[in-house]
Design an enzyme around this catalytic site. Sequence first.
Site, PDB file in Angstrom:
ATOM      1  N   PRO A 111      77.004  -8.645  45.608  1.00 27.68           N
ATOM      2  CA  PRO A 111      76.687  -8.475  44.190  1.00 27.68           C
ATOM      3  C   PRO A 111      76.545  -9.825  43.502  1.00 27.68           C
ATOM      4  O   PRO A 111      77.381 -10.725  43.676  1.00 27.68           O
ATOM      5  CB  PRO A 111      77.889  -7.697  43.651  1.00 27.68           C
ATOM      6  CG  PRO A 111      78.419  -6.953  44.839  1.00 27.68           C
ATOM      7  CD  PRO A 111      78.208  -7.894  45.999  1.00 27.68           C
ATOM      8  N   GLY A 115      80.795 -13.972  40.225  1.00 25.95           N
ATOM      9  CA  GLY A 115      81.836 -14.893  40.653  1.00 25.95           C
ATOM     10  C   GLY A 115      82.312 -14.640  42.061  1.00 25.95           C
ATOM     11  O   GLY A 115      83.477 -14.882  42.390  1.00 25.95           O
ATOM     12  N   LEU A 116      81.413 -14.160  42.947  1.00 21.72           N
ATOM     13  CA  LEU A 116      81.764 -13.883  44.337  1.00 21.72           C
ATOM     14  C   LEU A 116      81.112 -14.869  45.309  1.00 21.72           C
ATOM     15  O   LEU A 116      81.160 -14.678  46.516  1.00 21.72           O
ATOM     16  CB  LEU A 116      81.361 -12.447  44.717  1.00 21.72           C
ATOM     17  CG  LEU A 116      82.050 -11.333  43.929  1.00 21.72           C
ATOM     18  CD1 LEU A 116      81.493  -9.969  44.334  1.00 21.72           C
ATOM     19  CD2 LEU A 116      83.570 -11.362  44.148  1.00 21.72           C
ATOM     20  N   GLY A 118      77.925 -15.637  45.896  1.00 25.26           N
ATOM     21  CA  GLY A 118      76.776 -15.130  46.633  1.00 25.26           C
ATOM     22  C   GLY A 118      75.742 -16.195  46.940  1.00 25.26           C
ATOM     23  O   GLY A 118      75.146 -16.195  48.028  1.00 25.26           O
ATOM     24  N   SER A 119      75.519 -17.118  46.008  1.00 28.07           N
ATOM     25  CA  SER A 119      74.529 -18.176  46.242  1.00 28.07           C
ATOM     26  C   SER A 119      74.971 -19.122  47.351  1.00 28.07           C
ATOM     27  O   SER A 119      74.199 -19.457  48.256  1.00 28.07           O
ATOM     28  CB  SER A 119      74.287 -18.969  44.950  1.00 28.07           C
ATOM     29  OG  SER A 119      73.672 -18.172  43.975  1.00 28.07           O
ATOM     30  N   SER A 120      76.232 -19.556  47.297  1.00 30.47           N
ATOM     31  CA  SER A 120      76.705 -20.480  48.325  1.00 30.47           C
ATOM     32  C   SER A 120      76.820 -19.796  49.683  1.00 30.47           C
ATOM     33  O   SER A 120      76.746 -20.462  50.725  1.00 30.47           O
ATOM     34  CB  SER A 120      78.047 -21.111  47.927  1.00 30.47           C
ATOM     35  OG  SER A 120      79.032 -20.144  47.729  1.00 30.47           O
ATOM     36  N   ALA A 121      76.955 -18.466  49.701  1.00 29.52           N
ATOM     37  CA  ALA A 121      76.956 -17.742  50.975  1.00 29.52           C
ATOM     38  C   ALA A 121      75.588 -17.851  51.640  1.00 29.52           C
ATOM     39  O   ALA A 121      75.484 -18.053  52.864  1.00 29.52           O
ATOM     40  CB  ALA A 121      77.328 -16.281  50.756  1.00 29.52           C
ATOM     41  N   ASP A 163      84.525 -22.406  46.808  1.00 32.50           N
ATOM     42  CA  ASP A 163      83.744 -21.374  47.493  1.00 32.50           C
ATOM     43  C   ASP A 163      83.240 -21.878  48.839  1.00 32.50           C
ATOM     44  O   ASP A 163      83.307 -21.179  49.856  1.00 32.50           O
ATOM     45  CB  ASP A 163      82.534 -20.976  46.650  1.00 32.50           C
ATOM     46  CG  ASP A 163      82.909 -20.538  45.248  1.00 32.50           C
ATOM     47  OD1 ASP A 163      84.111 -20.502  44.937  1.00 32.50           O
ATOM     48  OD2 ASP A 163      81.999 -20.227  44.462  1.00 32.50           O
TER      49      ASP A 163
END
Length: 336
Positions: A111, A115-116, A118-121, A163
């Site tokens: 999602p 603040g999870l 997602g972009s850096s993942a 992150d």
Amino acid sequence: MIIETHSYPRAAVIGNPSDGYYGKTIAFLFSNFKASVQLYHSPELKIYPQGMDITSFDSIHHLVENVNLKGYYGGIRLLKGAIKVFYEYCERQNIKLDGRNFTIRYHSDIPLRLGLAGSSAIITACMKALMSFYGVDIPRAVMANLVLSVETVELGIAAGLQDRVAQAYEQPVFMDFNKATMDKQGYGNYELLKAENFKNMYIAFRKNLSEGTEVLHNNLRARYNIGEKVVHEAMEKWIGLTDSYRDALHKNDQEAIHDLINQNFDLRRSLVAISDGNIEMVETARSVGASAKFTGSGGAIIGTYADENMFENLKSALAAKEIEVIKPSIVNKKNG
């Protein structure tokens, strides 16, 4: 041969947002969602767009809805930035890359803008794919720095190291970003923690509360840089909360863990403006006895519950407000 790599969302357990201000944090990854990158040899270097990169919309309402949920930019810029930073790192290290080109594509069901991380993942998965394709080994602490630089230097996104460290190590991590240490070695001191010590944790989120991390960090950064006393004091308090949480984790002191999570959010609330919808999430979770704080910049919360009865009450209370609740499957690479 197709290379496929993955990375996962990050949940900040304690100490955030001090990671960008020489603080301390604890975080873990959870595999309920993931970002994947596929890379394979091809005559030309190609980047395929995915769902976040659409430029055709059914209506103006569809465009606005897409922007609200996914932001103005898609994932292609993340891949371009990662490829550029990887190439420049190899040049600095005198690592010779062969002349092969590749095709790369990504997919993520993390999602967005909650603040999870997602972009850096996506960036981390891309880095891992490039390392595999070219046979390059990058130390995990250094890779975390490179991923951060993609966002902060290449794309101008305000962010901290937390992150990227969690995503590089793929295990719960206690992170100490002490300035003297950072200046000396270029990264913090990272201590790996046992996933099994994180008991009775939940994550809840409501997608229509999405807000980019830059909204929080741009405001805090300006206040921190001008030396605002209350901001600097808050960073020291978050450092203390993180140390206390690590001690409570080792002692399995669930009552202390509960209180420290709540203190983390209460300190944040005293420092920055928080939307009514985000406050409602936290207060609803606390109303059934659970602890609650943000996992990151807002839109998602994390906390602990005492038992299954409380968890069911938590799900019911949040579901009534259209808030999804999950039990995180904590990633623990050392156990496969």
